[in-house]
Design a protein around this motif. Structure first.
Motif, PDB file in Angstrom:
ATOM      1  N   ILE A   1      -3.744  69.952  -1.901  1.00 58.37           N
ATOM      2  CA  ILE A   1      -3.627  69.389  -0.553  1.00 58.37           C
ATOM      3  C   ILE A   1      -3.883  67.903  -0.335  1.00 58.37           C
ATOM      4  CG2 ILE A   1      -4.069  69.625   1.810  1.00 58.37           C
ATOM      5  CD1 ILE A   1      -4.217  72.685   1.423  1.00 58.37           C
ATOM      6  N   PHE A   2      -4.802  67.818  -0.889  1.00 57.42           N
ATOM      7  CA  PHE A   2      -5.469  66.295  -0.658  1.00 57.42           C
ATOM      8  C   PHE A   2      -4.725  65.544  -1.581  1.00 57.42           C
ATOM      9  CE2 PHE A   2      -8.226  62.711  -2.079  1.00 57.42           C
ATOM     10  CZ  PHE A   2      -8.634  62.174  -0.605  1.00 57.42           C
TER      11      PHE A   2
ATOM     12  N   ARG B   1      -1.203  64.882   0.283  1.00 59.94           N
ATOM     13  CA  ARG B   1      -1.650  64.724   1.860  1.00 59.94           C
ATOM     14  C   ARG B   1      -0.546  64.042   2.706  1.00 59.94           C
ATOM     15  NH1 ARG B   1      -5.013  61.593  -0.985  1.00 59.94           N
ATOM     16  NH2 ARG B   1      -5.471  59.571  -0.180  1.00 59.94           N
TER      17      ARG B   1
END
Length: 274
Positions: free
Chosen positions: A56-57, A60
């Motif tokens: 996710i990061f 992002r």
């Protein structure tokens, strides 16, 4: 759990979750070299959550655009390439969600042997090798054919990749490995195949973590939150590094080094469990 167990197991999970080499097969190696007990369900949830945070990061900015565009397509703002990719991720997740619910018992009881994983590593590794060789041959003959990316997937490509992801429930297959294989066979370029595979991991890990969390609630066992947080952090950092390096190198090295590694690992598991 001892700290050395937490560090080693979290690193294994983080470094192998997104590589096409099967994280479950690597975790199976641990009992061969140590007398460590099973890490337990809470630890599994922690390290998978760490992998989820990493992907996710890393994506992002893309995820923000995809989410906005996807919501916009629902409320009538039109369908752009980000919205199409958002829908592609959803539709490609449906098969593995259904297969997971229907086959969960069989997979956990009949397919977790090292012998079975060894064969899976070899068989699906050879398929990955063929897909990458076929892609490279096609690209060499026609460089323009490598322009197919994750934003322009057809319905057929989405369906094939989605159904292939259901095969990842077979231990030793590798979720990233089989989805990258399918994407390459469908004409998607290497980098886009890997990116789409990593994006597909987000809903899959979310669903798996939710299911495991429900099971964890039913276990009246104490939870060592400090060690679980450490496991999550180690898994997240190593997974993020893995994604970054893999995507940076994939165009140059291709999939063949991972194919060779899978063959060697599969042969070793067959030797150990024959």
């Amino acid at each position: 759990m001892q700290w050395i167990e937490i560090v080693v197991l979290a690193l294994i999970q983080g470094l192998t979750e997104f590589l096409p080499v099967s994280s479950s097969a690597h975790l199976l190696l641990v009992p061969l070299f140590t007398d460590w007990p099973d890490q337990g369900l809470a630890f599994d949830i922690a390290v998978h959550f760490g992998s989820l945070l990493a992907v996710i990061f890393y994506f992002r900015d893309d995820l923000i655009k995809l989410t906005r565009a996807w919501v916009g397509s629902i409320v009538g703002s039109g369908m752009n390439q980000e919205a199409r990719l958002g829908w592609a991720i959803i539709w490609a997740t449906v098969p593995v969600g259904i297969a997971g619910l229907l086959a969960k018992g069989i997979i956990e009881t009949s397919m977790r042997s090292g012998y079975f994983m060894g064969y899976s590593l070899i068989m699906f590794g050879l398929l990955l090798g063929y897909a990458d060789w076929r892609y490279q041959r096609k690209f060499s003959a026609n460089p323009a054919s490598a322009n197919s990316d994750e934003y322009h997937l057809s319905k057929t490509q989405i369906a094939v990749i989605g159904f292939s992801q259901a095969l990842a429930l077979i231990p030793g297959t590798s979720r990233s490995g089989i989805t990258i294989t399918a994407a390459l066979l469908m004409g998607v370029n290497r980098e886009a195949s890997a990116r789409f595979s990593f994006l597909l991991s987000i809903p899959v890990i979310v669903l798996a973590t939710m299911l495991q969390s429900v099971e964890l609630v039913a276990e009246p066992l104490p939870v060592g939150w400090g060690k679980l947080l450490a496991a999550t952090a180690i898994s997240a950092l190593s997974a993020y590094l893995c994604i970054r390096v893999f995507l940076a190198l994939i165009r140059r090295i291709g999939m063949q080094p991972f194919v060779l590694y899978r063959l060697l690992l599969g042969a070793y598991l067959l030797y150990c469990f024959y």
